[in-house]
Design a protein around this motif. Structure first.
Motif, PDB file in Angstrom:
ATOM      1  N   GLY A   1       0.781  -1.234   0.000  1.00 14.31           N
ATOM      2  CA  GLY A   1       0.000   0.000   0.000  1.00 14.31           C
ATOM      3  C   GLY A   1       0.812   1.283   0.000  1.00 14.31           C
ATOM      4  N   TYR A   2       2.122   1.201  -0.191  1.00  7.67           N
ATOM      5  CA  TYR A   2       2.926   2.422  -0.292  1.00  7.67           C
ATOM      6  C   TYR A   2       2.586   3.101  -1.621  1.00  7.67           C
ATOM      7  N   ARG A   3       2.406   4.436  -1.558  1.00  6.68           N
ATOM      8  CA  ARG A   3       2.075   5.220  -2.745  1.00  6.68           C
ATOM      9  C   ARG A   3       2.908   6.505  -2.728  1.00  6.68           C
ATOM     10  N   PRO A   4       2.901   7.236  -3.863  1.00  6.34           N
ATOM     11  CA  PRO A   4       3.733   8.452  -3.915  1.00  6.34           C
ATOM     12  C   PRO A   4       3.443   9.458  -2.800  1.00  6.34           C
ATOM     13  N   SER A   5       2.258   9.414  -2.206  1.00  2.00           N
ATOM     14  CA  SER A   5       1.939  10.376  -1.143  1.00  2.00           C
ATOM     15  C   SER A   5       2.600  10.014   0.190  1.00  2.00           C
ATOM     16  N   ASP A   6       3.228   8.832   0.289  1.00  2.00           N
ATOM     17  CA  ASP A   6       3.821   8.424   1.567  1.00  2.00           C
ATOM     18  C   ASP A   6       5.162   9.104   1.839  1.00  2.00           C
ATOM     19  N   ARG A   7       5.391   9.368   3.125  1.00  2.00           N
ATOM     20  CA  ARG A   7       6.708   9.830   3.581  1.00  2.00           C
ATOM     21  C   ARG A   7       7.243   8.718   4.487  1.00  2.00           C
ATOM     22  N   VAL A   8       8.327   8.097   4.054  1.00  2.00           N
ATOM     23  CA  VAL A   8       8.768   6.843   4.678  1.00  2.00           C
ATOM     24  C   VAL A   8      10.044   7.055   5.483  1.00  2.00           C
ATOM     25  N   PHE A   9      10.004   6.661   6.744  1.00  2.00           N
ATOM     26  CA  PHE A   9      11.163   6.808   7.619  1.00  2.00           C
ATOM     27  C   PHE A   9      11.870   5.458   7.752  1.00  2.00           C
ATOM     28  N   ILE A  10      13.191   5.465   7.614  1.00  2.00           N
ATOM     29  CA  ILE A  10      13.932   4.213   7.820  1.00  2.00           C
ATOM     30  C   ILE A  10      14.843   4.357   9.033  1.00  2.00           C
ATOM     31  N   PRO A  11      14.419   3.765  10.170  1.00  2.00           N
ATOM     32  CA  PRO A  11      15.220   3.862  11.393  1.00  2.00           C
ATOM     33  C   PRO A  11      16.240   2.734  11.440  1.00  2.00           C
ATOM     34  N   PHE A  12      17.256   2.840  10.624  1.00  2.00           N
ATOM     35  CA  PHE A  12      18.179   1.720  10.461  1.00  2.00           C
ATOM     36  C   PHE A  12      19.585   2.265  10.213  1.00  2.00           C
ATOM     37  N   GLY A  13      20.580   1.685  10.882  1.00  2.00           N
ATOM     38  CA  GLY A  13      21.958   2.135  10.727  1.00  2.00           C
ATOM     39  C   GLY A  13      22.545   1.659   9.411  1.00  2.00           C
ATOM     40  N   TYR A  14      22.422   2.450   8.392  1.00  2.00           N
ATOM     41  CA  TYR A  14      22.906   2.094   7.043  1.00  2.00           C
ATOM     42  C   TYR A  14      24.386   1.714   7.106  1.00  2.00           C
ATOM     43  N   ASN A  15      24.707   0.467   6.766  1.00  2.00           N
ATOM     44  CA  ASN A  15      26.132   0.095   6.737  1.00  2.00           C
ATOM     45  C   ASN A  15      26.376  -1.075   5.797  1.00  2.00           C
ATOM     46  N   VAL A  16      27.279  -1.993   6.158  1.00  2.00           N
ATOM     47  CA  VAL A  16      27.672  -3.060   5.222  1.00  2.00           C
ATOM     48  C   VAL A  16      26.595  -4.136   5.029  1.00  2.00           C
ATOM     49  N   PHE A  17      25.568  -4.123   5.874  1.00  2.00           N
ATOM     50  CA  PHE A  17      24.508  -5.117   5.713  1.00  2.00           C
ATOM     51  C   PHE A  17      23.442  -4.586   4.762  1.00  2.00           C
ATOM     52  N   VAL A  18      22.849  -5.465   3.971  1.00  2.00           N
ATOM     53  CA  VAL A  18      21.935  -4.991   2.925  1.00  2.00           C
ATOM     54  C   VAL A  18      20.626  -4.467   3.513  1.00  2.00           C
ATOM     55  N   ALA A  19      20.151  -5.130   4.594  1.00  2.00           N
ATOM     56  CA  ALA A  19      18.920  -4.744   5.301  1.00  2.00           C
ATOM     57  C   ALA A  19      17.971  -3.875   4.469  1.00  2.00           C
ATOM     58  N   PHE A  20      17.758  -2.633   4.865  1.00  2.00           N
ATOM     59  CA  PHE A  20      16.738  -1.827   4.197  1.00  2.00           C
ATOM     60  C   PHE A  20      17.293  -0.903   3.105  1.00  2.00           C
ATOM     61  N   TRP A  21      18.529  -1.123   2.709  1.00  2.00           N
ATOM     62  CA  TRP A  21      19.119  -0.291   1.653  1.00  2.00           C
ATOM     63  C   TRP A  21      18.264  -0.290   0.384  1.00  2.00           C
ATOM     64  N   ALA A  22      17.892  -1.501  -0.075  1.00  2.00           N
ATOM     65  CA  ALA A  22      17.136  -1.575  -1.328  1.00  2.00           C
ATOM     66  C   ALA A  22      15.725  -1.026  -1.131  1.00  2.00           C
ATOM     67  N   GLY A  23      15.197  -1.171   0.085  1.00  2.00           N
ATOM     68  CA  GLY A  23      13.895  -0.581   0.398  1.00  2.00           C
ATOM     69  C   GLY A  23      13.963   0.939   0.259  1.00  2.00           C
ATOM     70  N   HIS A  24      15.076   1.495   0.696  1.00  2.00           N
ATOM     71  CA  HIS A  24      15.305   2.941   0.579  1.00  2.00           C
ATOM     72  C   HIS A  24      15.175   3.392  -0.886  1.00  2.00           C
ATOM     73  N   TYR A  25      15.898   2.678  -1.772  1.00  2.00           N
ATOM     74  CA  TYR A  25      15.876   3.090  -3.183  1.00  2.00           C
ATOM     75  C   TYR A  25      14.537   2.800  -3.841  1.00  2.00           C
ATOM     76  N   ALA A  26      13.845   1.769  -3.361  1.00  2.00           N
ATOM     77  CA  ALA A  26      12.530   1.463  -3.937  1.00  2.00           C
ATOM     78  C   ALA A  26      11.508   2.542  -3.562  1.00  2.00           C
ATOM     79  N   VAL A  27      11.655   3.132  -2.371  1.00  2.00           N
ATOM     80  CA  VAL A  27      10.762   4.232  -1.994  1.00  2.00           C
ATOM     81  C   VAL A  27      10.882   5.358  -3.029  1.00  2.00           C
ATOM     82  N   GLU A  28      12.132   5.674  -3.386  1.00  2.00           N
ATOM     83  CA  GLU A  28      12.334   6.700  -4.431  1.00  2.00           C
ATOM     84  C   GLU A  28      11.719   6.250  -5.751  1.00  2.00           C
ATOM     85  N   LYS A  29      11.961   4.973  -6.082  1.00  2.00           N
ATOM     86  CA  LYS A  29      11.543   4.466  -7.391  1.00  2.00           C
ATOM     87  C   LYS A  29      10.026   4.532  -7.577  1.00  2.00           C
ATOM     88  N   ILE A  30       9.267   4.233  -6.516  1.00  2.00           N
ATOM     89  CA  ILE A  30       7.801   4.274  -6.669  1.00  2.00           C
ATOM     90  C   ILE A  30       7.275   5.703  -6.541  1.00  2.00           C
TER      91      ILE A  30
END
Ligand SMILES: [Zn+2]
Length: 442
Positions: free
Chosen positions: A133-162
């Motif tokens: 249900g994520y749509r362009p009107s969403d503002r998405v917060f990622i409370p995650f320490g971006y580092n060497v683990f893939v975790a939510f990195w791709a989720g981050h870029y997908a938020v931009e992509k959609i």
């Protein structure tokens, strides 16, 4: 208009089953040939098994292809080129992303990706976010320490992509993250279940009721909690939000997701992944619903270091019913049920830590934290379960203990030594929890 579409890819996500199978087989043959030609490691493995790309004409054929285990990927890394080793299928110059696995045992596995692979990661995640249900009107917060683990990195870029808006909560501490969510009225976030519950506790201590914030969608990964009904309910109640599960892995990709129908299962991202389920004891392949086995998975498009018939050790089962959302991508029931490594025999009975979590989180009066220790008393297995009683409920400990004992016996067929601790005294975890300890030695 894109934002009114129920699916990120309306054609692929509703394709007839036979057409999806057909597409998967064609893609599989392509990635198998790619690995055979470009990776020394894969070619040696397949030559030894006497299998060539032209031998693969059906799903039966591909089941004869040897599986790859994580330990093999660790060995590869001792070979050239540094640091990835000889499963690398592209010149080193084409690698643009480094990630590594976050497993608790053994050496981490390094994962290279090309730019094309990285585009593929965010495309896979776009299916997940759109389905939740994520749509362009969403503002998405990622409370995650971006580092060497893939975790939510791709989720981050997908938020931009959609076309939605991303707020990276990187190095902020939990309090600062909560204040930022409040300040910006963020509508969605992504985190592990442990952290989602921990954030709710922190918010309350700050005098902020998490349900008063604007977050209405939470995507979970990293632990099975969002598919354990009682843990999901605790998260949804705390935040007044819908909580959706997703499972992915560094060396595989973003391979499955829950949709807004919340039908009790996760869709395999079947346009990009081929999932097979194998009976752990007999080695048979399982097509029918209701029978558990371990997952063998192929990422059909990933190129730098291919994932071909990877033995993930995740225990899953097919769901019996199609999902009411209309997607034809198959569902696995109850998400990832456990890991073949974690599901252990205690007193001859199979014990899954998720089953204990379901009981503890389902009992009114108990806190979110718990710890399970399996050890031996002489020759006999012994399980100790430590739980916390919520403040103000200490007087009911006898009744709570009786209910806990009954539920544990019912759901796990085992007896436990129960220890009750004051609320707030068991270890807390920031991201992934380590609540299960097997001290018996192997
Ligand atoms: Zn669905």
């Amino acid at each position: 208009m894109l934002k009114e579409q129920p699916y990120w890819n309306p054609v692929l996500e509703t394709l007839a089953k036979e057409n999806i199978r057909d597409l998967q087989l064609r893609k599989f043959r392509k990635i198998f040939e790619w690995g055979y030609e470009k990776s020394k490691f894969h070619r040696a493995l397949y030559k030894e098994a006497g299998i060539k790309p032209e031998d693969i004409r059906s799903f039966e054929d591909l089941r004869r292809i040897p599986t790859v285990e994580k330990s093999m990927m660790r060995d590869i890394q001792r070979k050239d080129p540094f640091p990835y080793g000889d499963a690398l299928c592209v010149p080193l110059d084409e690698v643009v992303e480094f990630r590594q696995t976050s497993g608790t045992t053994g050496q981490p596995v390094y994962q290279p990706d090309t730019w094309q692979d990285w585009e593929w990661w965010s495309e896979c995640w776009s299916y997940i976010l759109w389905a939740q249900g994520y749509r362009p009107s969403d503002r998405v917060f990622i409370p995650f320490g971006y580092n060497v683990f893939v975790a939510f990195w791709a989720g981050h870029y997908a938020v931009e992509k959609i076309g939605a808006e991303i707020v990276p909560g990187g190095v902020l501490d939990t309090q600062a993250r909560i204040l930022k969510i409040q300040e910006l009225q963020c509508t969605a976030m992504m985190a592990t279940p442990t952290y989602v519950l921990g954030m709710a506790d922190t918010a309350r201590k700050m005098g902020i009721d998490p349900s008063s914030l604007a977050v209405r969608k939470i995507t979970c990964a990293g632990e099975p909690g969002a598919s354990i009904p009682t843990t999901k309910k605790r998260m949804e109640d705390a935040w007044a939000a819908k909580v959706y599960d997703h499972a992915g892995a560094t060396e595989i990709g973003a391979w499955c997701f829950e949709c807004t129908a919340q039908s009790g299962g996760l869709h395999v991202n079947e346009g990009f992944f081929l999932v097979e389920i194998q009976d752990v004891e007999t080695g048979e392949y399982i097509e029918e619903p209701g029978r558990r086995g371990k997952m063998i998975i192929t990422a059909l498009d990933r190129q730098a270091q291919p994932c071909i018939r990877f033995d993930s050790k995740d225990i899953i089962e097919w769901a019996g019913e199609p999902c009411p959302c209309g997607r034809t991508f198959r569902l696995i029931k109850g998400g990832v049920i456990g890991r073949a490594d974690d599901i252990t025999k205690v007193k001859g009975v199979l014990l899954s830590p998720s089953a204990i979590e379901e009981v503890v989180r389902g009992l009114d009066g108990l806190g979110n934290e718990f710890e399970v220790i399996v050890d031996k008393d002489g020759d006999i297995d012994r399980i100790t379960l430590k739980v916390e009683i919520i403040k103000g409920r200490e007087g009911e400990s006898k009744q709570i203990e009786a209910r806990l004992k009954d539920q544990l016996r019912l759901k796990t067929n085992l007896g436990y030594i129960l220890e009750f601790h004051d609320h707030g005294t068991l270890p807390r975890y920031d991201v992934k929890a380590r609540r299960f300890k097997d001290l018996r030695g192997k």
